[in-house]
Motif scaffolding. Structure first.
Motif, PDB file in Angstrom:
ATOM      1  N   PRO A   1       0.857  -1.204   0.000  1.00 31.20           N
ATOM      2  CA  PRO A   1       0.000   0.000   0.000  1.00 31.20           C
ATOM      3  C   PRO A   1       0.882   1.239   0.000  1.00 31.20           C
ATOM      4  CG  PRO A   1      -0.004  -1.051   2.176  1.00 31.20           C
ATOM      5  CD  PRO A   1       0.817  -1.927   1.277  1.00 31.20           C
ATOM      6  N   VAL A   2       0.477   2.252  -0.782  1.00 32.61           N
ATOM      7  CA  VAL A   2       1.313   3.455  -0.904  1.00 32.61           C
ATOM      8  C   VAL A   2       0.546   4.745  -0.598  1.00 32.61           C
ATOM      9  CG1 VAL A   2       2.873   2.363  -2.550  1.00 32.61           C
ATOM     10  CG2 VAL A   2       0.912   3.674  -3.410  1.00 32.61           C
ATOM     11  N   ALA A   3      -0.781   4.680  -0.548  1.00 32.30           N
ATOM     12  CA  ALA A   3      -1.568   5.896  -0.290  1.00 32.30           C
ATOM     13  C   ALA A   3      -2.964   5.504   0.157  1.00 32.30           C
ATOM     14  CB  ALA A   3      -1.664   6.749  -1.552  1.00 32.30           C
ATOM     15  N   MET A   4      -3.649   6.470   0.770  1.00 30.13           N
ATOM     16  CA  MET A   4      -5.080   6.311   1.034  1.00 30.13           C
ATOM     17  C   MET A   4      -5.829   6.998  -0.097  1.00 30.13           C
ATOM     18  SD  MET A   4      -5.239   7.026   5.145  1.00 30.13           S
ATOM     19  CE  MET A   4      -7.027   7.181   5.132  1.00 30.13           C
ATOM     20  N   THR A   5      -6.876   6.391  -0.593  1.00 29.77           N
ATOM     21  CA  THR A   5      -7.597   7.016  -1.722  1.00 29.77           C
ATOM     22  C   THR A   5      -8.195   8.367  -1.316  1.00 29.77           C
ATOM     23  OG1 THR A   5      -9.544   5.714  -1.179  1.00 29.77           O
ATOM     24  CG2 THR A   5      -8.158   4.880  -2.918  1.00 29.77           C
ATOM     25  N   ALA A   6      -8.471   8.533  -0.010  1.00 31.12           N
ATOM     26  CA  ALA A   6      -9.024   9.811   0.456  1.00 31.12           C
ATOM     27  C   ALA A   6      -8.072  10.976   0.182  1.00 31.12           C
ATOM     28  CB  ALA A   6      -9.326   9.725   1.950  1.00 31.12           C
ATOM     29  N   GLN A   7      -6.786  10.674  -0.031  1.00 32.22           N
ATOM     30  CA  GLN A   7      -5.815  11.746  -0.282  1.00 32.22           C
ATOM     31  C   GLN A   7      -5.779  12.171  -1.738  1.00 32.22           C
ATOM     32  OE1 GLN A   7      -2.519   9.137   1.190  1.00 32.22           O
ATOM     33  NE2 GLN A   7      -1.944  11.111   2.077  1.00 32.22           N
ATOM     34  N   LEU A   8      -6.428  11.413  -2.597  1.00 27.74           N
ATOM     35  CA  LEU A   8      -6.324  11.712  -4.027  1.00 27.74           C
ATOM     36  C   LEU A   8      -7.380  12.740  -4.397  1.00 27.74           C
ATOM     37  CD1 LEU A   8      -5.752   8.101  -5.410  1.00 27.74           C
ATOM     38  CD2 LEU A   8      -4.069   9.764  -4.598  1.00 27.74           C
ATOM     39  N   GLY A   9      -7.001  14.008  -4.388  1.00 28.27           N
ATOM     40  CA  GLY A   9      -7.951  15.084  -4.683  1.00 28.27           C
ATOM     41  C   GLY A   9      -7.663  15.704  -6.033  1.00 28.27           C
ATOM     42  N   ASP A  10      -7.797  17.016  -6.118  1.00 26.37           N
ATOM     43  CA  ASP A  10      -7.607  17.661  -7.418  1.00 26.37           C
ATOM     44  C   ASP A  10      -6.155  18.043  -7.688  1.00 26.37           C
ATOM     45  OD1 ASP A  10      -7.435  19.625  -5.560  1.00 26.37           O
ATOM     46  OD2 ASP A  10      -8.823  21.013  -6.528  1.00 26.37           O
ATOM     47  N   LYS A  11      -5.266  17.764  -6.714  1.00 24.21           N
ATOM     48  CA  LYS A  11      -3.839  18.044  -6.932  1.00 24.21           C
ATOM     49  C   LYS A  11      -3.041  16.747  -6.782  1.00 24.21           C
ATOM     50  CE  LYS A  11      -3.985  22.681  -6.873  1.00 24.21           C
ATOM     51  NZ  LYS A  11      -5.453  22.760  -7.005  1.00 24.21           N
ATOM     52  N   PRO A  12      -1.976  16.603  -7.562  1.00 22.19           N
ATOM     53  CA  PRO A  12      -1.124  15.417  -7.376  1.00 22.19           C
ATOM     54  C   PRO A  12      -0.435  15.473  -6.017  1.00 22.19           C
ATOM     55  CG  PRO A  12      -0.358  16.797  -9.218  1.00 22.19           C
ATOM     56  CD  PRO A  12      -1.495  17.521  -8.588  1.00 22.19           C
ATOM     57  N   ARG A  13      -0.076  14.314  -5.505  1.00 17.60           N
ATOM     58  CA  ARG A  13       0.628  14.247  -4.212  1.00 17.60           C
ATOM     59  C   ARG A  13       2.008  13.666  -4.424  1.00 17.60           C
ATOM     60  NH1 ARG A  13      -2.162  14.442   0.863  1.00 17.60           N
ATOM     61  NH2 ARG A  13      -0.335  13.582   1.872  1.00 17.60           N
ATOM     62  N   ALA A  14       3.007  14.341  -3.851  1.00 20.60           N
ATOM     63  CA  ALA A  14       4.368  13.796  -3.882  1.00 20.60           C
ATOM     64  C   ALA A  14       4.501  12.815  -2.729  1.00 20.60           C
ATOM     65  CB  ALA A  14       5.378  14.919  -3.727  1.00 20.60           C
ATOM     66  N   ILE A  15       4.974  11.612  -3.014  1.00 20.07           N
ATOM     67  CA  ILE A  15       5.192  10.625  -1.950  1.00 20.07           C
ATOM     68  C   ILE A  15       6.550   9.976  -2.159  1.00 20.07           C
ATOM     69  CG2 ILE A  15       2.733  10.157  -1.583  1.00 20.07           C
ATOM     70  CD1 ILE A  15       3.041   7.562  -3.149  1.00 20.07           C
ATOM     71  N   ARG A  16       7.012   9.303  -1.133  1.00 24.86           N
ATOM     72  CA  ARG A  16       8.288   8.599  -1.226  1.00 24.86           C
ATOM     73  C   ARG A  16       7.999   7.172  -0.802  1.00 24.86           C
ATOM     74  NH1 ARG A  16      14.267   9.401   0.622  1.00 24.86           N
ATOM     75  NH2 ARG A  16      14.627  10.312  -1.412  1.00 24.86           N
ATOM     76  N   ILE A  17       8.384   6.199  -1.608  1.00 19.17           N
ATOM     77  CA  ILE A  17       8.166   4.785  -1.290  1.00 19.17           C
ATOM     78  C   ILE A  17       9.429   4.027  -1.702  1.00 19.17           C
ATOM     79  CG2 ILE A  17       6.774   2.718  -1.765  1.00 19.17           C
ATOM     80  CD1 ILE A  17       5.053   4.804  -0.393  1.00 19.17           C
ATOM     81  N   LEU A  18       9.931   3.171  -0.816  1.00 18.67           N
ATOM     82  CA  LEU A  18      11.122   2.361  -1.096  1.00 18.67           C
ATOM     83  C   LEU A  18      12.267   3.221  -1.636  1.00 18.67           C
ATOM     84  CD1 LEU A  18       9.485  -0.844  -2.690  1.00 18.67           C
ATOM     85  CD2 LEU A  18      10.243  -0.520  -0.331  1.00 18.67           C
ATOM     86  N   GLY A  19      12.426   4.408  -1.043  1.00 19.69           N
ATOM     87  CA  GLY A  19      13.529   5.277  -1.417  1.00 19.69           C
ATOM     88  C   GLY A  19      13.357   5.974  -2.746  1.00 19.69           C
ATOM     89  N   GLU A  20      12.170   5.898  -3.361  1.00 16.53           N
ATOM     90  CA  GLU A  20      11.946   6.539  -4.657  1.00 16.53           C
ATOM     91  C   GLU A  20      10.949   7.681  -4.509  1.00 16.53           C
ATOM     92  OE1 GLU A  20      11.768   4.220  -8.271  1.00 16.53           O
ATOM     93  OE2 GLU A  20      11.889   2.385  -7.096  1.00 16.53           O
ATOM     94  N   ASP A  21      11.271   8.824  -5.137  1.00 15.50           N
ATOM     95  CA  ASP A  21      10.359   9.971  -5.129  1.00 15.50           C
ATOM     96  C   ASP A  21       9.345   9.808  -6.253  1.00 15.50           C
ATOM     97  OD1 ASP A  21      11.349  11.420  -2.933  1.00 15.50           O
ATOM     98  OD2 ASP A  21      13.117  11.956  -4.132  1.00 15.50           O
TER      99      ASP A  21
END
Ligand code: FES
Ligand SMILES: [Fe+2]
Length: 452
Positions: free
Chosen positions: A46-66
């Motif tokens: 799992p990498v995100a909650m769908t509730a966070q997916l709004g009208d703007k992209p979200r920057a996240i970091r997973i397994l050392g990757e931006d």
């Protein structure tokens, strides 16, 4: 196990003790190209909650990757490298389109799979868009969480669809909490039933309603499974023996028993209250994603609070950073325990004891599988579908069995018997599995509920 020579044998021996500085990189590194990172990339996370997916992209970091994650106008979810393939502007400033995302800098337009749809500043006959793709990863949306597979496409496993995701009467509420430390620290907490005795009982007082009997040291049994380490622990109160099963599915998925339970009478094949993954963001940050299971059968005290479950929040004690230092020092919880080990715990500085059998077993299994992936050998992974889900066991069974002279041996035997009853029904699914297990428990133990 610890190397005796590293430790002082003198009182006031602080000066003598020169412990190694380096972390166990094989188990703790997560970036692409590291052995641990390559291993972790063989699983869905799992990498995100769908509730966070709004009208703007979200920057996240997973397994050392931006990365950047977004839901486009058509409802498709994209998980792309954060930096644009053109000149590395961040796609977190991009514009979400009906289809895909457009970079803010020179307008390159990417589909959710990384296909370049348009390079508007280039000549009409440019073939740049056919020559390369924006790096992207496949995703899957499930019950309020977004999962990604970041490994080689030719080695993608089926999704680890668990039987616990569709339990009758269970309402799954997603949540996610950050910990500023290596992923292994929180995940090892889930395979250490002894910490509950002390952290949640003897040292700090009871922290979980209904689990006050956890102050007794349990008798623990580890049941090895192909893609999991299932363990159980047993405690006696009079004639009642509470047997709590936990799932630890490799590499980072855990399920425990009922959250707000009550040890009042026999209970047959109770199920989990919590399904959670600890996902590495990088070597020194991790994020738990999971679901709280709200249901009446396994939370008889009904103290769960749905409103308290979500982003950076869950409805039980000591799971987040959001308390004052005074509160955290006065009554530390799980979060303080695993983050207090430092950004990356240094295993060579530990001195493991008999309570650490689960931690040692997990590390050794991870090491074995990390080396298998590095050598190109196959590993066993939890794989399931809604029709043939991964059988899981997290939950509580409470039996009525009088005390024996060697009660420790009896408690071990009872756990093995119950585990055998559970495992014997692995080929069944849904109600048929649950009924078979309850029938077998009823036949074996007096006073158990009779299945329908
Ligand atoms: S940097 Fe993204 S289009 Fe130029
Ligand atoms: Fe705990």
């Amino acid at each position: 196990m610890a190397d005796e020579a590293r430790w002082t044998t003198r009182r006031y021996g602080g000066y003598d003790t020169r412990l190694p500085l380096g972390p166990d990189t094989e188990l703790t590194q997560v970036a692409p190209g590291t052995p641990g990172g390559e291993y972790l990339r063989r699983f869905w996370h799992p990498v995100a909650m769908t509730a966070q997916l709004g009208d703007k992209p979200r920057a996240i970091r997973i397994l050392g990757e931006d990365l950047v994650i977004f839901r486009d106008g058509g409802g498709a979810i994209g998980l792309l490298h954060k930096h644009c393939a053109h000149r590395r502007a961040s796609l977190e400033y991009g514009r979400i389109e009906a289809h895909g995302i457009r970079c803010c800098y020179h307008g390159w337009h990417f589909d959710v799979d990384g296909t370049i749809l348009e390079t508007p500043g280039e000549p009409a006959d440019s073939d740049i868009r056919r020559r390369i793709c924006q790096p992207a990863f496949p995703v899957r949306e499930l019950k309020g969480l977004v999962f990604a597979y970041m490994g080689p496409p030719e080695d993608m496993p089926a999704f680890p669809y668990l039987d616990s995701l569709d339990l009758p009467g269970h309402d799954l509420v997603p949540y996610s909490i950050h910990s500023p430390c290596n992923w292994l620290q929180e995940t090892e907490n889930a395979i250490d039933p002894f910490h509950s005795v002390f952290l949640h009982g003897r040292v700090n007082g009871p922290q979980f309603p209904g689990l006050e009997h956890f102050v007794e040291l349990p008798v623990v049994v580890y049941h090895k499974r192909p893609a999991a380490i299932v363990y159980s622990h047993a405690r006696r109160t009079g004639d009642l023996v509470a047997l709590r099963f936990h799932d630890y599915l490799l590499p980072n998925l855990a399920q425990n028993g009922g959250m707000f339970q009550k040890l009042s009478g026999p209970r047959s094949f109770g199920r989990t209250s919590l399904t959670k993954w600890v996902v590495p963001l990088d070597d020194t940050n991790s994020r738990k994603f999971g679901w709280r299971h709200f249901n009446d059968a396994d939370e008889v005290l009904r103290q769960g609070k749905r409103d308290a479950v979500g982003w950076e929040s869950v409805d039980f004690y000591g799971q987040t950073a959001h308390r004052s230092q005074e509160e955290r020092q006065s009554n530390p919880g799980d979060w303080e325990a695993w983050t207090g080990q430092g950004p990356i715990n240094i295993h060579k500085r530990e001195y493991l004891g008999t309570t650490d059998e689960g931690v040692a077993a997990l590390r050794s299994r991870l090491r074995q599988d990390i080396r298998a992936v590095a050598a190109g050998r196959p590993i066993v992974r939890p794989e399931g579908t809604p029709d043939a889900p991964v059988p899981t066991y997290g939950g509580d069974t409470i039996v009525r069995v009088p005390q024996a002279n060697d009660d420790r041996a009896l408690l071990e035997k009872l756990q093995r018997e119950v585990a055998e009853i559970y495992f014997a029904a692995d080929a069944l699914t849904g109600e048929a599995r649950s009924e078979r297990i309850k029938r077998d428990l009823h036949d074996r133990f007096p006073g158990m509920e009779r299945p329908a």
